[in-house]
Design an enzyme around this catalytic site. Sequence first.
Site, PDB file in Angstrom:
ATOM      1  N   TYR A  81       0.728 -13.242  -0.567  1.00  0.00           N
ATOM      2  CA  TYR A  81       1.365 -12.988  -1.864  1.00  0.00           C
ATOM      3  C   TYR A  81       2.586 -12.100  -1.645  1.00  0.00           C
ATOM      4  O   TYR A  81       2.655 -11.359  -0.659  1.00  0.00           O
ATOM      5  CB  TYR A  81       0.387 -12.337  -2.855  1.00  0.00           C
ATOM      6  N   ASP A 138     -14.659   4.200   0.131  1.00  0.00           N
ATOM      7  CA  ASP A 138     -15.252   3.596   1.335  1.00  0.00           C
ATOM      8  C   ASP A 138     -16.287   4.521   1.992  1.00  0.00           C
ATOM      9  O   ASP A 138     -17.218   4.039   2.628  1.00  0.00           O
ATOM     10  CB  ASP A 138     -14.163   3.266   2.363  1.00  0.00           C
ATOM     11  N   ARG A 147       0.816  -1.219   0.000  1.00  0.00           N
ATOM     12  CA  ARG A 147       0.000   0.000   0.000  1.00  0.00           C
ATOM     13  C   ARG A 147       0.850   1.270   0.000  1.00  0.00           C
ATOM     14  O   ARG A 147       0.482   2.274  -0.597  1.00  0.00           O
ATOM     15  CB  ARG A 147      -0.926   0.021   1.218  1.00  0.00           C
TER      16      ARG A 147
HETATM   17  C1  LIG Z   1      -8.226  -6.700   5.026  1.00  0.00           C
HETATM   18  C2  LIG Z   1      -8.514  -5.843   3.836  1.00  0.00           C
HETATM   19  C3  LIG Z   1      -7.975  -6.178   2.599  1.00  0.00           C
HETATM   20  C4  LIG Z   1      -8.286  -5.406   1.471  1.00  0.00           C
HETATM   21  N1  LIG Z   1      -7.762  -5.771   0.267  1.00  0.00           N
HETATM   22  C5  LIG Z   1      -8.083  -5.049  -0.836  1.00  0.00           C
HETATM   23  C6  LIG Z   1      -7.546  -5.426  -2.108  1.00  0.00           C
HETATM   24  O1  LIG Z   1      -6.776  -6.375  -2.221  1.00  0.00           O
HETATM   25  N2  LIG Z   1      -7.902  -4.687  -3.193  1.00  0.00           N
HETATM   26  C7  LIG Z   1      -8.744  -3.599  -3.098  1.00  0.00           C
HETATM   27  O2  LIG Z   1      -9.024  -2.953  -4.117  1.00  0.00           O
HETATM   28  N3  LIG Z   1      -9.249  -3.223  -1.896  1.00  0.00           N
HETATM   29  C8  LIG Z   1      -8.949  -3.910  -0.778  1.00  0.00           C
HETATM   30  N4  LIG Z   1      -9.434  -3.526   0.438  1.00  0.00           N
HETATM   31  C9  LIG Z   1     -10.301  -2.332   0.527  1.00  0.00           C
HETATM   32  C10 LIG Z   1      -9.483  -1.045   0.486  1.00  0.00           C
HETATM   33  O3  LIG Z   1      -8.447  -1.087   1.443  1.00  0.00           O
HETATM   34  C11 LIG Z   1     -10.388   0.163   0.751  1.00  0.00           C
HETATM   35  O4  LIG Z   1     -11.573   0.024   0.021  1.00  0.00           O
HETATM   36  C12 LIG Z   1      -9.675   1.449   0.348  1.00  0.00           C
HETATM   37  O5  LIG Z   1      -8.522   1.623   1.116  1.00  0.00           O
HETATM   38  C13 LIG Z   1     -10.620   2.636   0.513  1.00  0.00           C
HETATM   39  O6  LIG Z   1      -9.937   3.807   0.151  1.00  0.00           O
HETATM   40  P1  LIG Z   1     -10.551   5.225   0.498  1.00  0.00           P
HETATM   41  O7  LIG Z   1      -9.609   6.223  -0.089  1.00  0.00           O
HETATM   42  O8  LIG Z   1     -11.986   5.289   0.097  1.00  0.00           O
HETATM   43  O9  LIG Z   1     -10.558   5.301   2.081  1.00  0.00           O
HETATM   44  P2  LIG Z   1      -9.335   5.293   3.101  1.00  0.00           P
HETATM   45  O10 LIG Z   1      -8.212   4.488   2.585  1.00  0.00           O
HETATM   46  O11 LIG Z   1      -9.908   4.929   4.423  1.00  0.00           O
HETATM   47  O12 LIG Z   1      -8.833   6.808   3.133  1.00  0.00           O
HETATM   48  C14 LIG Z   1      -9.558   7.814   3.820  1.00  0.00           C
HETATM   49  C15 LIG Z   1      -8.596   8.941   4.148  1.00  0.00           C
HETATM   50  O13 LIG Z   1      -9.344  10.017   4.691  1.00  0.00           O
HETATM   51  C16 LIG Z   1      -8.676  10.529   5.825  1.00  0.00           C
HETATM   52  N5  LIG Z   1      -9.709  11.142   6.682  1.00  0.00           N
HETATM   53  C17 LIG Z   1     -10.625  10.495   7.435  1.00  0.00           C
HETATM   54  N6  LIG Z   1     -11.421  11.392   8.036  1.00  0.00           N
HETATM   55  C18 LIG Z   1     -10.977  12.617   7.664  1.00  0.00           C
HETATM   56  C19 LIG Z   1     -11.406  13.942   7.951  1.00  0.00           C
HETATM   57  N7  LIG Z   1     -12.471  14.184   8.753  1.00  0.00           N
HETATM   58  N8  LIG Z   1     -10.743  14.983   7.393  1.00  0.00           N
HETATM   59  C20 LIG Z   1      -9.668  14.764   6.572  1.00  0.00           C
HETATM   60  N9  LIG Z   1      -9.221  13.527   6.277  1.00  0.00           N
HETATM   61  C21 LIG Z   1      -9.884  12.473   6.796  1.00  0.00           C
HETATM   62  C22 LIG Z   1      -7.999   9.306   6.446  1.00  0.00           C
HETATM   63  O14 LIG Z   1      -6.922   9.682   7.281  1.00  0.00           O
HETATM   64  C23 LIG Z   1      -7.557   8.555   5.204  1.00  0.00           C
HETATM   65  O15 LIG Z   1      -6.280   8.960   4.763  1.00  0.00           O
HETATM   66  C24 LIG Z   1      -9.142  -4.267   1.585  1.00  0.00           C
HETATM   67  C25 LIG Z   1      -9.661  -3.929   2.836  1.00  0.00           C
HETATM   68  C26 LIG Z   1      -9.361  -4.700   3.954  1.00  0.00           C
HETATM   69  C27 LIG Z   1      -9.942  -4.321   5.269  1.00  0.00           C
END
Ligand SMILES: Cc1cc2nc3c(=O)[nH]c(=O)nc-3n(C[C@H](O)[C@H](O)[C@H](O)COP(=O)(O)OP(=O)(O)OC[C@H]3O[C@@H](n4cnc5c(N)ncnc54)[C@H](O)[C@@H]3O)c2cc1C
Length: 395
Positions: free
Chosen positions: A221, A298, A108
């Site tokens: 992996y 997410d 990551r």
């Molecule tokens: C065990 C596991 C394995 C996974 N494996 C995979 C995989 O192999 N392939 C895949 O595609 N997905 C996988 N996922 C899913 C993937 O990790 C998530 O869907 C992805 O990280 C979501 O990204 P995001 O940017 O939406 O949210 P996040 O990665 O949660 O990023 C949100 C960001 O917002 C910031 N933030 C939060 N609140 C605030 C606020 N109020 N103000 C400012 N900043 C804020 C946080 O600090 C963070 O940096 C996996 C998940 C898990 C749990």
Amino acid sequence: MTSPSTILVAGAGIGGLAAALALARAGFRVVVFEAAPALSEAGAGIQLSPNATRVLSALGVVEALRACAVAPAAIRVLNARSGREIVRIPLGRAVEARYGAPYWVVHRADLQRALLEAAAARPEIVLRLGFTIVDHAVGEHGVTVVGKTQSGVLVEEQGHALVGADGLWSTVRARLGRDSAPRFRGRAAWRALIPAGDADPAWRRPLTQLWLGPDAHLVHYPVRAGDAVNIVAIVKDDRAARGWAAPGDRDALLARFRRWSAKARAILEAPARWQIWSLHDLPPRPRPGRGPVTLLGDAAHAMLPFLAQGGAMAIEDAAVLADCAAHRPDDLAAAFRTYEQLRQVRTMRAAQESARMGAIYHLGGALAAARDFVMRRAGGERLAARQDWLYRWPG
Ligand SMILES: Cc1cc2nc3c(=O)[nH]c(=O)nc-3n(C[C@H](O)[C@H](O)[C@H](O)COP(=O)(O)OP(=O)(O)OC[C@H]3O[C@@H](n4cnc5c(N)ncnc54)[C@H](O)[C@@H]3O)c2cc1C
């Protein structure tokens, strides 16, 4: 010439950074607010399927990732109790030939670095670290966000629109007043990363290896160009913890896998330290945003990880959002409703399919034997073709 609209993005995760890049390429100015004072991704791997790498390629990120990505030749599915291989689902060249984009596994931190470097190279993107968005308000001329800086000072920032890419526990979503608390799904992911030097040669092979057992499964992996091995074990759990980094008790984990084959247990015995992530998802919601505010990744549709698609869906969201915004730069509220409509069916299907895969992976007894028989009889090629709807996107 009118100056470009400014789009505010909450969160610099995979989704927020991909959205910033896609929006900047579509001609917008973007300000990304990130609560963390420094961007340091959890020490864990992520699988990037062709629907995600296709978008990353368009965003100019793939070349920076290539050197550290591993392209697994197949997904090797094993029965965890017997240790026997059930089937191999071809990836590698077969995926590139079928979908025109690679299937990669990466660390990551490597993905985040590639996204950040691409963002830093674009003058239209401003990154504000250590800025936690606590509220937002929509006015006549756009959106005002209220954020708290590291020193606790409240600051207001303005833009024409706001994208909440702030993850599972999204503040933007909460402030939209949606009935949308994450649901704990009674399982936890235990995650560890070991240096290649500590790993058996069989674990370092370019394969995604998936061990299926009753109420649990194990995936591992290689990442970092083969320098480390990523290990994830998903088990039943009745306690919900928040965040990526709750420490896990190694002995407690090993006790749960007593009845697994010696080969599978050896993988679980290798890491000295584990981190736990409780699995949550979001109930589906037809209209996530309102006015010039929308949600992505997410924050919009957190799903269970059994299909490895949460990050991929966030990356797809970014591409569609930027496309819609580019078509209606003068009416971003309308653009956001089109984006939400375009994403709804696909993200719901991915979430449902992910939950279904989880149930299948964790079968026990006679049902597990039936699953193994059906998978073996279908064969790797046919199982691979079942992902066409996912990996061929956008078609
Ligand atoms: C065990 C596991 C394995 C996974 N494996 C995979 C995989 O192999 N392939 C895949 O595609 N997905 C996988 N996922 C899913 C993937 O990790 C998530 O869907 C992805 O990280 C979501 O990204 P995001 O940017 O939406 O949210 P996040 O990665 O949660 O990023 C949100 C960001 O917002 C910031 N933030 C939060 N609140 C605030 C606020 N109020 N103000 C400012 N900043 C804020 C946080 O600090 C963070 O940096 C996996 C998940 C898990 C749990």
